[in-house]
Write a protein that holds these residues in place. Structure first.
Motif, PDB file in Angstrom:
ATOM      1  N   SER A 101      19.630  40.817 -65.414  1.00 15.24           N
ATOM      2  CA  SER A 101      18.933  41.455 -66.516  1.00 15.24           C
ATOM      3  C   SER A 101      18.713  40.489 -67.686  1.00 15.24           C
ATOM      4  N   GLU A 102      19.683  39.613 -67.946  1.00 15.96           N
ATOM      5  CA  GLU A 102      19.508  38.630 -69.029  1.00 15.96           C
ATOM      6  C   GLU A 102      18.379  37.657 -68.712  1.00 15.96           C
ATOM      7  N   LEU A 103      18.325  37.218 -67.466  1.00 14.18           N
ATOM      8  CA  LEU A 103      17.306  36.225 -67.096  1.00 14.18           C
ATOM      9  C   LEU A 103      15.920  36.853 -66.973  1.00 14.18           C
ATOM     10  N   PHE A 104      15.862  37.993 -66.277  1.00 13.38           N
ATOM     11  CA  PHE A 104      14.556  38.514 -65.884  1.00 13.38           C
ATOM     12  C   PHE A 104      14.175  39.803 -66.608  1.00 13.38           C
ATOM     13  N   GLY A 105      15.128  40.409 -67.301  1.00 14.03           N
ATOM     14  CA  GLY A 105      14.838  41.674 -67.983  1.00 14.03           C
ATOM     15  C   GLY A 105      14.942  42.856 -67.040  1.00 14.03           C
ATOM     16  N   HIS A 106      14.755  44.036 -67.563  1.00 13.25           N
ATOM     17  CA  HIS A 106      14.784  45.231 -66.715  1.00 13.25           C
ATOM     18  C   HIS A 106      13.894  46.306 -67.314  1.00 13.25           C
ATOM     19  N   PRO A 145      18.808  32.361 -55.801  1.00 13.49           N
ATOM     20  CA  PRO A 145      17.492  32.454 -55.145  1.00 13.49           C
ATOM     21  C   PRO A 145      16.431  33.095 -56.032  1.00 13.49           C
ATOM     22  N   PHE A 146      16.844  34.010 -56.891  1.00 10.24           N
ATOM     23  CA  PHE A 146      15.881  34.673 -57.769  1.00 10.24           C
ATOM     24  C   PHE A 146      15.357  33.690 -58.829  1.00 10.24           C
ATOM     25  N   LEU A 147      16.249  32.863 -59.313  1.00 13.04           N
ATOM     26  CA  LEU A 147      15.833  31.853 -60.284  1.00 13.04           C
ATOM     27  C   LEU A 147      14.842  30.887 -59.623  1.00 13.04           C
ATOM     28  N   LEU A 148      15.179  30.484 -58.402  1.00  9.93           N
ATOM     29  CA  LEU A 148      14.297  29.564 -57.685  1.00  9.93           C
ATOM     30  C   LEU A 148      12.905  30.178 -57.532  1.00  9.93           C
ATOM     31  N   ARG A 149      12.881  31.442 -57.206  1.00 11.09           N
ATOM     32  CA  ARG A 149      11.595  32.104 -56.975  1.00 11.09           C
ATOM     33  C   ARG A 149      10.754  32.111 -58.258  1.00 11.09           C
ATOM     34  N   VAL A 150      11.383  32.431 -59.378  1.00  5.68           N
ATOM     35  CA  VAL A 150      10.648  32.451 -60.649  1.00  5.68           C
ATOM     36  C   VAL A 150      10.102  31.063 -60.967  1.00  5.68           C
ATOM     37  N   LEU A 151      10.925  30.045 -60.700  1.00  6.16           N
ATOM     38  CA  LEU A 151      10.488  28.679 -61.005  1.00  6.16           C
ATOM     39  C   LEU A 151       9.325  28.251 -60.115  1.00  6.16           C
ATOM     40  N   GLU A 152       9.361  28.686 -58.859  1.00  7.46           N
ATOM     41  CA  GLU A 152       8.311  28.277 -57.935  1.00  7.46           C
ATOM     42  C   GLU A 152       7.029  29.047 -58.172  1.00  7.46           C
ATOM     43  N   GLU A 153       7.175  30.350 -58.384  1.00  9.54           N
ATOM     44  CA  GLU A 153       5.970  31.178 -58.453  1.00  9.54           C
ATOM     45  C   GLU A 153       5.489  31.382 -59.869  1.00  9.54           C
ATOM     46  N   ARG A 154       6.344  31.072 -60.826  1.00  5.42           N
ATOM     47  CA  ARG A 154       6.027  31.209 -62.237  1.00  5.42           C
ATOM     48  C   ARG A 154       5.591  32.633 -62.588  1.00  5.42           C
ATOM     49  N   VAL A 155       6.274  33.556 -61.936  1.00  7.65           N
ATOM     50  CA  VAL A 155       6.052  34.978 -62.184  1.00  7.65           C
ATOM     51  C   VAL A 155       7.422  35.618 -62.246  1.00  7.65           C
ATOM     52  N   VAL A 156       7.619  36.530 -63.180  1.00  7.04           N
ATOM     53  CA  VAL A 156       8.908  37.204 -63.265  1.00  7.04           C
ATOM     54  C   VAL A 156       8.724  38.711 -63.087  1.00  7.04           C
ATOM     55  N   ASN A 157       9.627  39.317 -62.327  1.00  7.94           N
ATOM     56  CA  ASN A 157       9.662  40.766 -62.224  1.00  7.94           C
ATOM     57  C   ASN A 157      10.886  41.264 -62.965  1.00  7.94           C
ATOM     58  N   ARG A 158      10.688  42.128 -63.952  1.00  6.27           N
ATOM     59  CA  ARG A 158      11.861  42.754 -64.556  1.00  6.27           C
ATOM     60  C   ARG A 158      12.561  43.574 -63.466  1.00  6.27           C
ATOM     61  N   ILE A 159      13.873  43.702 -63.578  1.00  2.36           N
ATOM     62  CA  ILE A 159      14.602  44.496 -62.577  1.00  2.36           C
ATOM     63  C   ILE A 159      14.059  45.925 -62.592  1.00  2.36           C
ATOM     64  N   ASP A 161      11.021  46.665 -61.649  1.00  6.56           N
ATOM     65  CA  ASP A 161       9.584  46.636 -61.910  1.00  6.56           C
ATOM     66  C   ASP A 161       8.891  45.937 -60.752  1.00  6.56           C
ATOM     67  N   SER A 162       7.880  46.569 -60.200  1.00  8.22           N
ATOM     68  CA  SER A 162       7.178  45.914 -59.096  1.00  8.22           C
ATOM     69  C   SER A 162       6.097  44.988 -59.635  1.00  8.22           C
ATOM     70  N   ARG A 163       5.767  45.158 -60.906  1.00  9.69           N
ATOM     71  CA  ARG A 163       4.709  44.326 -61.505  1.00  9.69           C
ATOM     72  C   ARG A 163       5.268  42.962 -61.892  1.00  9.69           C
ATOM     73  N   GLY A 164       4.633  41.923 -61.425  1.00 14.96           N
ATOM     74  CA  GLY A 164       5.043  40.576 -61.815  1.00 14.96           C
ATOM     75  C   GLY A 164       4.357  40.175 -63.105  1.00 14.96           C
ATOM     76  N   ARG A 165       5.073  39.486 -63.976  1.00 18.39           N
ATOM     77  CA  ARG A 165       4.465  38.993 -65.216  1.00 18.39           C
ATOM     78  C   ARG A 165       4.468  37.467 -65.169  1.00 18.39           C
ATOM     79  N   PRO A 166       3.316  36.864 -65.399  1.00 16.84           N
ATOM     80  CA  PRO A 166       3.268  35.402 -65.365  1.00 16.84           C
ATOM     81  C   PRO A 166       4.083  34.801 -66.508  1.00 16.84           C
TER      82      PRO A 166
END
Ligand SMILES: Nc1ncnc2c1ncn2[C@@H]1O[C@H](COP(=O)(O)OP(=O)(O)OP(=O)(O)O)[C@@H](O)[C@H]1O
Ligand SMILES: [Mg+2]
Length: 349
Positions: A101-106, A145-159, A161-166
């Motif tokens: 939640s701190e990294l990606f929000g919710h 793995p979640f951090l890696l995914r955000v770094l690679e895709e440059r999109v974050v999903n709040r916990i 939330d199905s919507r990704g935010r660039p």
């Protein structure tokens, strides 16, 4: 070897570039020191700061060497607007359950205890700027793995939330642990290490920076005196020699704290050898290469000091017992005997 993209000349014509270069120069000026090892690190950080294609930097180095100043430097030199965010999170200070939640929000009601309106994580907050993740080695394996995914895709999903935010974020990760050792121990993912550490710098320990010690003494002496409206302290040659010879396990932070303490506690403006703490004025014979007994061991029994010295050495050498023995100046059989005697499990610290 890494090939850096060509970096615009420092004397760029546009106002934006002038502004950025000014910020970068100011940030570089904050880092006191002339040693080659330090300047090699500053040089790489400046290149990263000015390149738009390198999106993360790993800053390695012992505690107190100034890693945070490097994160600031990358922020100052990034080619963006003046009010880009700088967000810092210390992974060592986050409760295990809260990392996601701190990294990606919710989103609202994503989990028990989640805030009612939902909340952004540090990645979102740092959008357009720099995210500094301190002590990245403390990041729990299951989050990696979640951090890696955000770094690679440059999109974050709040916990929740199905919507990704660039997110457009430059990451500066720092660690005072040896991440290669963490990988070998199964505590850090190799793929994440390669992503985060594609470009890395090692900020050298103070004991490898030679006369930088004197420049730093001078710097903090003036800074503290000015802030307090006092005259600076005057150090005797013997005192300066002792400061130069000391091994500074707490690096620049330890030196800064020492100068602050001297300003408060010294009887006059003149600082001689006898005004310095014992471990600096008269280094103990037990610290053969100067690295074994840390300065944070004032009281306590000899047995406690020895136990602590062994733990420090184990941590510093990543559990490599022959190097631990060499560091402590004892034979391997003696080391084994003492590890058993003190109930320290081999390979664990
Ligand atoms: N070269 C330097 N010139 C001036 N000040 C410095 C320098 N290096 C470090 N400092 C100061 O020393 C203190 C410790 O530095 P910093 O917090 O950056 O260390 P760190 O490497 O992040 O340590 P830790 O691993 O414990 O977080 C800070 O107050 C910082 O401003
Ligand atoms: Mg730090």
């Amino acid at each position: 070897a890494l090939v850096f993209p060509s970096v615009p000349a420092v004397t760029s014509a546009t106002a934006v570039h002038r502004e950025v270069n000014k910020h970068l120069q100011d940030a570089v000026a904050m880092i006191v020191g002339e040693s080659e090892a330090l300047h090699a690190a500053i040089d790489v950080a400046c290149r990263v700061a000015r390149s738009s294609s390198v999106t993360s930097l790993l800053v390695e180095g012992e505690t107190g060497v100034g890693k945070e100043l490097f994160a600031r430097l990358v922020h100052a030199g990034s080619r963006r607007t003046a009010n880009d965010p700088f967000i810092a999170m210390n992974c060592g200070a986050i409760t295990r359950d809260l990392f996601g939640s701190e990294l990606f929000g919710h989103v609202a009601g994503a989990f028990t205890g989640a805030s009612r309106e939902g909340k952004p994580g540090v990645f979102e907050l740092a959008h357009g700027g720099v995210l500094s993740l301190d002590e990245i080695g403390e990041l729990p394996l299951e989050i990696q793995p979640f951090l890696l995914r955000v770094l690679e895709e440059r999109v974050v999903n709040r916990i929740g939330d199905s919507r990704g935010r660039p997110v457009d974020v430059r990451l500066v990760a720092s660690t005072n642990r040896d991440l290669k050792h963490e990988i070998a121990a199964g505590r850090f993912r190799r793929d994440l290490y390669y992503r985060v550490g594609a470009v890395s710098i090692t900020v050298p320990p103070l004991r490898e920076r030679g006369e930088d010690v004197l420049l730093l003494v001078e710097h903090f002496n003036r800074q503290i005196a000015t802030a307090a409206g006092e005259d600076p302290l005057e150090f005797s040659q013997e005192a300066l020699d002792a400061l130069l010879a000391y091994h500074w396990p707490g690096n620049v932070r330890e030196l800064k704290n020492l100068i602050g303490r001297l300003h408060v506690l010294a009887r006059g403006r003149d600082i001689g050898l006898h005004d310095l703490p014992g471990e600096i004025a008269a280094p103990s014979a037990t610290s053969n290469d100067g690295k074994t007994l840390s300065a944070e061991l004032p009281g306590g029994t000899l047995v406690e000091a020895e136990r602590q010295a062994m733990k420090n050495a184990l941590a510093a050498e990543g559990g490599n017992l022959s190097r631990v023995a060499r560091r402590l100046g004892i034979s391997r059989p003696t080391l084994y005997r003492k590890l058993d005697q003190y109930g320290i499990r081999r390979g664990f610290t």
